[in-house]
Design a protein around this motif. Structure first.
Motif, PDB file in Angstrom:
ATOM      1  N   ALA A   1      37.041  43.837  42.460  1.00  0.00           N
ATOM      2  CA  ALA A   1      38.354  42.758  42.059  1.00  0.00           C
ATOM      3  C   ALA A   1      38.667  42.660  40.307  1.00  0.00           C
ATOM      4  CB  ALA A   1      38.105  41.633  42.208  1.00  0.00           C
ATOM      5  N   SER A   2      37.746  42.618  39.374  1.00  0.00           N
ATOM      6  CA  SER A   2      37.561  42.340  38.177  1.00  0.00           C
ATOM      7  C   SER A   2      38.268  43.686  37.681  1.00  0.00           C
ATOM      8  CB  SER A   2      36.507  41.719  37.848  1.00  0.00           C
ATOM      9  OG  SER A   2      34.879  42.533  37.656  1.00  0.00           O
ATOM     10  N   LEU A   3      37.862  44.434  38.043  1.00  0.00           N
ATOM     11  CA  LEU A   3      38.467  46.084  37.745  1.00  0.00           C
ATOM     12  C   LEU A   3      39.949  46.028  37.940  1.00  0.00           C
ATOM     13  CD1 LEU A   3      35.117  48.603  38.479  1.00  0.00           C
ATOM     14  CD2 LEU A   3      35.980  47.382  35.990  1.00  0.00           C
ATOM     15  N   GLY A   4      40.646  45.696  38.041  1.00  0.00           N
ATOM     16  CA  GLY A   4      41.188  45.660  39.148  1.00  0.00           C
ATOM     17  C   GLY A   4      42.303  45.328  40.873  1.00  0.00           C
ATOM     18  N   TYR A   5      40.683  46.065  41.355  1.00  0.00           N
ATOM     19  CA  TYR A   5      41.543  46.863  42.896  1.00  0.00           C
ATOM     20  C   TYR A   5      41.751  45.480  43.493  1.00  0.00           C
ATOM     21  CZ  TYR A   5      39.065  50.219  41.142  1.00  0.00           C
ATOM     22  OH  TYR A   5      38.991  52.040  40.179  1.00  0.00           O
TER      23      TYR A   5
ATOM     24  N   GLY B   1      40.821  35.763  44.948  1.00  0.00           N
ATOM     25  CA  GLY B   1      42.014  35.715  44.922  1.00  0.00           C
ATOM     26  C   GLY B   1      42.386  36.688  46.050  1.00  0.00           C
ATOM     27  N   LEU B   2      42.126  37.242  46.197  1.00  0.00           N
ATOM     28  CA  LEU B   2      42.418  38.229  47.157  1.00  0.00           C
ATOM     29  C   LEU B   2      43.033  37.882  48.471  1.00  0.00           C
ATOM     30  CD1 LEU B   2      40.491  41.488  45.455  1.00  0.00           C
ATOM     31  CD2 LEU B   2      43.250  40.880  45.076  1.00  0.00           C
TER      32      LEU B   2
ATOM     33  N   PHE C   1      44.628  51.970  50.161  1.00  0.00           N
ATOM     34  CA  PHE C   1      43.085  51.311  49.800  1.00  0.00           C
ATOM     35  C   PHE C   1      43.224  51.509  48.325  1.00  0.00           C
ATOM     36  CE2 PHE C   1      41.938  54.598  52.344  1.00  0.00           C
ATOM     37  CZ  PHE C   1      41.508  55.022  51.601  1.00  0.00           C
ATOM     38  N   ASP C   2      42.516  50.786  47.596  1.00  0.00           N
ATOM     39  CA  ASP C   2      42.078  50.839  46.180  1.00  0.00           C
ATOM     40  C   ASP C   2      40.325  51.247  45.607  1.00  0.00           C
ATOM     41  OD1 ASP C   2      42.575  48.863  45.693  1.00  0.00           O
ATOM     42  OD2 ASP C   2      43.681  48.471  44.380  1.00  0.00           O
ATOM     43  N   ALA C   3      40.124  51.113  47.372  1.00  0.00           N
ATOM     44  CA  ALA C   3      38.360  50.310  46.855  1.00  0.00           C
ATOM     45  C   ALA C   3      38.064  50.850  47.596  1.00  0.00           C
ATOM     46  CB  ALA C   3      37.895  49.892  45.901  1.00  0.00           C
TER      47      ALA C   3
END
Length: 170
Positions: A29-33, A67-68, A101-103
């Motif tokens: 998530a910190s990488l933007g996923y 926060g996702l 999905f991105d990851a």
């Protein structure tokens, strides 16, 4: 040594299943996923202290901490065991259903290897990223579809127009 949590008055050593997956989701998530899939859930009658259950709880914790939203369509059940074949089948279901999905967080190594195979089979590519910020040597399994994302014109030409599944893999 175990992957299960016990309430027993004895000493035991266990893997940090819940905390490890929570940290991995937080890192991704910190990488933007934002649409991180969990591959390897098992909603059968397994005990609440099984590795599958603990890792899924870690996934939920990590998503919440970042926060996702927890989206059930991103959670791929794999039953009755973790294997390369079931990992490939799980990712195929996501791809065929066109679930964005991105990851992917694979809850076991065998599932991750199967997922990589299914991604290759679908003609998608996954770029390479080192497993940690302080790692200087990227890692990848032999014969994997992992490649660096095409940032230079030369690299983009070499990708031959194949779509990229995501921009980074961890």
């Amino acid at each position: 040594m175990s992957e299960r949590a016990y309430d027993a008055p004895v000493d035991w050593v266990a893997m940090a299943s819940r905390e490890g997956v929570r940290a991995l989701v937080g890192h991704m998530a910190s990488l933007g996923y934002t649409r991180i899939s969990a591959l390897g859930a098992d909603h059968s009658d397994l005990p609440e202290r099984s590795a599958a259950h603990l890792r899924l709880v870690g996934y939920r914790d990590g998503m919440r901490d970042a926060g996702l939203p927890y989206l059930p369509e991103l959670v791929v059940d794999v039953h009755p065991q973790w294997s390369r074949q079931l990992g490939a089948a799980g990712i195929r279901r996501l791809i065929e259903a066109r679930t964005p999905f991105d990851a992917v967080v694979a809850l076991a190594d065998a599932l991750a290897l199967g997922a990589l195979h299914a991604v290759r089979e679908a003609g998608l590519r996954i770029p390479l990223r080192s497993p940690s910020p302080d790692s200087t040597t990227p890692t990848k399994p032999a014969n994997s579809p992992i490649r660096r994302s095409p940032t230079s014109p030369r690299a983009r030409r070499r990708s031959r127009g194949r779509p990229w599944l995501c921009s980074t893999t961890v």
